[in-house]
Design an enzyme around this catalytic site. Sequence first.
Site, short mmCIF file in Angstrom:
data_model
loop_
_atom_site.label_atom_id
_atom_site.label_comp_id
_atom_site.label_asym_id
_atom_site.label_seq_id
_atom_site.Cartn_x
_atom_site.Cartn_y
_atom_site.Cartn_z
N ASP A 187 23.11 7.57 13.40
CA ASP A 187 24.03 7.04 12.39
C ASP A 187 24.13 7.87 11.12
O ASP A 187 24.95 7.55 10.26
CB ASP A 187 23.66 5.61 12.02
CG ASP A 187 22.23 5.51 11.46
OD1 ASP A 187 21.56 6.54 11.36
OD2 ASP A 187 21.81 4.39 11.14
N ARG A 190 23.44 0.95 5.53
CA ARG A 190 24.50 1.21 6.52
C ARG A 190 25.83 0.61 6.08
O ARG A 190 25.90 -0.14 5.11
CB ARG A 190 24.05 0.62 7.86
CG ARG A 190 22.95 1.45 8.52
CD ARG A 190 23.58 2.58 9.32
NE ARG A 190 24.50 2.01 10.26
CZ ARG A 190 24.14 1.52 11.44
NH1 ARG A 190 22.91 1.60 11.85
NH2 ARG A 190 25.04 0.96 12.23
N TYR A 223 13.42 1.80 9.97
CA TYR A 223 12.56 2.56 10.87
C TYR A 223 11.13 2.14 10.56
O TYR A 223 10.67 2.29 9.42
CB TYR A 223 12.70 4.06 10.65
CG TYR A 223 13.98 4.66 11.16
CD1 TYR A 223 14.12 5.01 12.51
CD2 TYR A 223 15.05 4.89 10.31
CE1 TYR A 223 15.30 5.56 12.98
CE2 TYR A 223 16.24 5.44 10.77
CZ TYR A 223 16.35 5.78 12.10
OH TYR A 223 17.51 6.33 12.57
N PRO A 234 14.46 11.13 14.57
CA PRO A 234 15.62 10.76 13.76
C PRO A 234 15.27 10.65 12.28
O PRO A 234 16.13 10.34 11.47
CB PRO A 234 16.03 9.40 14.32
CG PRO A 234 14.83 8.86 14.99
CD PRO A 234 13.86 9.97 15.23
#
Lengths: 592, 592
Positions: A50, A241, A249, A329
Amino acid sequence: MVSLNESRVDVLVLGAGPAGVMCGNALARAGVNVRIVDKRAVRVAAGQADGIQPRTIEVLQSYGLADCLHSKAALMVMAAFYNPGPKGIERIGRVPDVTAPTARYPYEATLHQGEIEAIFLDSMKKEGLQVERPIVPIALQISDDPEELADPRAYPVKVVLKHLAKESGDDTEIVRAKFVVGADGAHSWVRKTLGFSMDGEQTDFVWGVVDIVPSEVTDFPDIRNKSAIHSTNGSCMVIPREGDKIRLYIQLSDTDAVNPQTGRVDLGRYDPERLLKVANKIFRPYTIHAIPDQIDWWTIYQIGQRVASRFTAHERVFIAGDACHTHSPKAGQGMNASMNDTHNLAWKLTHVLRGWADISLLKTYEFERRKYAQDLIAFDKEFSALFSEKLREDGEGHGPTYEEFIGAFQNYGNFSSGVGVHYSPSAVTDPLYQAAAENLIIGQRLLPHVLVRAADAREVNIQDLAPSDSRFKLFVFPGVHADKVASFLERPEGFFNRRRDACSVITIMCGEKATVNHLAVPPVLRPHWTKVLLDDTDITGTRGGWIHERYGISRMAGAIVVVRPDGYVGTVAPLDKLTVLDDYFGSFMLST
Amino acid sequence: MVSLNESRVDVLVLGAGPAGVMCGNALARAGVNVRIVDKRAVRVAAGQADGIQPRTIEVLQSYGLADCLHSKAALMVMAAFYNPGPKGIERIGRVPDVTAPTARYPYEATLHQGEIEAIFLDSMKKEGLQVERPIVPIALQISDDPEELADPRAYPVKVVLKHLAKESGDDTEIVRAKFVVGADGAHSWVRKTLGFSMDGEQTDFVWGVVDIVPSEVTDFPDIRNKSAIHSTNGSCMVIPREGDKIRLYIQLSDTDAVNPQTGRVDLGRYDPERLLKVANKIFRPYTIHAIPDQIDWWTIYQIGQRVASRFTAHERVFIAGDACHTHSPKAGQGMNASMNDTHNLAWKLTHVLRGWADISLLKTYEFERRKYAQDLIAFDKEFSALFSEKLREDGEGHGPTYEEFIGAFQNYGNFSSGVGVHYSPSAVTDPLYQAAAENLIIGQRLLPHVLVRAADAREVNIQDLAPSDSRFKLFVFPGVHADKVASFLERPEGFFNRRRDACSVITIMCGEKATVNHLAVPPVLRPHWTKVLLDDTDITGTRGGWIHERYGISRMAGAIVVVRPDGYVGTVAPLDKLTVLDDYFGSFMLST
């Protein structure tokens, strides 16, 4: 006899993830005959990668897609850092998230992978290209005839595709392609079929990821900033987001997450509720509370850091994206590296297919992108270790101190933002005359800078004069030699007249918007009135000006800056050494 | 018995020019039951009005349409002035076109009327509204029952529409409307039917207009800037346009252009070639040459400067746009005034139809817009005289000197840019406590300024927090009184709790993005995390900050700024006089 279900295509793209759609869109825009297939019946609806780095936003902008991203994405402007304190975590700093001073977009953008893909799918559709689904390749064969392999007009790759939604008997087709791009993910069928190995290692770090919408109960003050939290109960990252969503995370104990029998991460051991429970221990004294029924994605995974042994077979089949590199990530690199792989490849395929460039140009893809992937793994190792280890305090523990952590975070800014990518010398990257534009590093992307158009004083970023349109851009800083440059470009035998379709000329004058006359520039240096720019500030006086000094180009001596179709500086020519341009283009371009 | 072709609608808009489509789009976005009809079978394809002022760009932005405009339009950043010299015209200056220091967009945009209308048509379509064509009104009747006229739920207006494309016998329908908006142009059928006069006069100035694409032969250096040319052979204006087009306004001799029999402008006496011939005399020593076959529009006209005697009948039928004011196109006002008429009207109709406001609110439409139209005519008289008369030199002639000309051009900047519009005190404009925000003039539009969001440090212009969504905005500058303001807003008997649907709250904190905690604001002042802003610079440190000082609001004492749904400052409340808000809203709002 040709079977009915056999067809030809110039480029076949296998996989419609970030690498695949970037490739498909770039080729479709260039007018290349291309097909793109994917095994999924529909595009990704949630979760997955993302994060879009500053450099990737520049690349999206070069395809005219950045506005669309900005209208949908969250922007991460600030990054906050938390450390253990006597009563739980405490913020020890909130600093700019992007520390690369040359970034045109001083933030990261986040948006779920499906929406990002949709931006490309919409763009491709306007060019008449749609992803064919659900389709998987089941056989791939490359001709071993050297003559065929050397002939750019040949179709040396045979792929058998299986249409998963069709009745058996009518579900396979044969595609003969000039080139194939395997953008088929971390478990790439193309890579395995070609027999390339993935070199590198698995780490011990296990992470859980969950996308939530925080409820009002949530009292963590940095819930809309990128936050890195070190606590006595483990580490966590917050990634804001689009809309009201955030991603967490969460560092997990590998003994909990890994199945001792298989040695692999076991999804069955977790669920979103359990992940949030772990998170809330880390966040103490703060509470993170998710609105029920709005958790649309979660997973757990172990970090692997690997690079494929090869990125291409005979420069006829290429792999790109997760198919050739996997990493954590944590630094938000995955999708960016993937899209930039095919951004690098697409223009080269276009040039070869149009007959503009020699097929050997394609060797620079593996050369440039494999080195980058290796650098990325090295970066990722240090960077994710930074986020996975407990900070050292009062001499205790093995992790970094807070100062080391922040220092590393900021030092890595150039790399993690993507603006530091530097391609080594090759057929398309010649740093010989770097001194003529000493601050504009050959092999790096064109530094953004604001200019004004000489004819109408409209502000324009120089990067927007170098769109991803498959053309090389000749930025002419004529100094006092405009007529000399014009004569050079007008020589019938020069590369410019032999490959006029492959190059655009843009001229950057010294002068002031109140007095300049763009018509004073020789006609060959102003193919259109919008192509004459001025080294001056915009009308508000707050943006632009002094590009000569910024780039390190003499206002008297001038220079020509050659920008590759992907926005990277290919070479620089001093105006008293203009024939180096013939040498540069001659090394990979074919004459008409 | 109700006839089959009789129907009801809340608002019927007659005419789909700039005033009509602004009205239709605004009402459709607000969810109002609306129809819009136009006599033309298709939208305008070329020519006509084309200039968008800075303030109108702000208005488009408030509807989310400015990006679309920017992607299509030409921008006029600089304005050049030419005077007669010994060998023909000579440039005597090139200065910023927009001299209003508060303009958010420091340029004018130009685009042909059909494209501008298309921006609105596309937007309306997303709301389910399309223009019905070709349809003309043939009868209009307003009830004379005072009770019906006073009842906002009544349908006191009866309009008979004729569908020009249908068979006779089946081509008429009766529409009963709560409100009708006549946006049917300079020759307005609605205005004539209502018996309103147009007061004012015709001038002696005759102008020719032609849209061309200049060929390479054209050597006039300001061909892409707004240029005002005074020559010994007459005057001319250059207006750069989208793509490669430009527009020329050419002063014509009235003896040539006017038919002595009729006393009216005679199109038959000119054609584009003859207009260009006149232009080329004016432009000497420069040449203007048009690419043949790319002249898509031209006309000649005489300037009329008139305002309708009334803008409404019983606040049930309104006229807007060219139907109520005509003026010269010299200062690029026409389309702007028209769109801003219905921008002013649409939210008032919405509030009355929703039962939020008393029907008397509609009286402010004529009050505000007729005064503006009269100011505009006064401005236009001076401004177009400036462009129509020969400059005075060496004591000769009657026109202005160059210095007077430039001085006037710059002085009029606030008015010609549209940002100076100032509505007088009325039910919705109360300047009583101007002193609490002394630089933010009540009755003028909200001054643009950059803030950052407290939660995520994203940059946002305060104007974008006041979109055209039919709601009043309460910008709370809490000073040190956040709790007091919260208590005030939470009183069950206060206007805010009685009309919560009609108001949005936005809070602007003092603080720094590195340390602020948006969760420290009382909940009623942060209805969503995006509604808490910070008086700080953006991440680059180059935009925003110091809004308290800009607006003249004390950082300690604070204030509440009420912005009307059309973006104009309605009133300001000092935090020790908060009940003035109850008075303000109580004067036109209805309780639940």
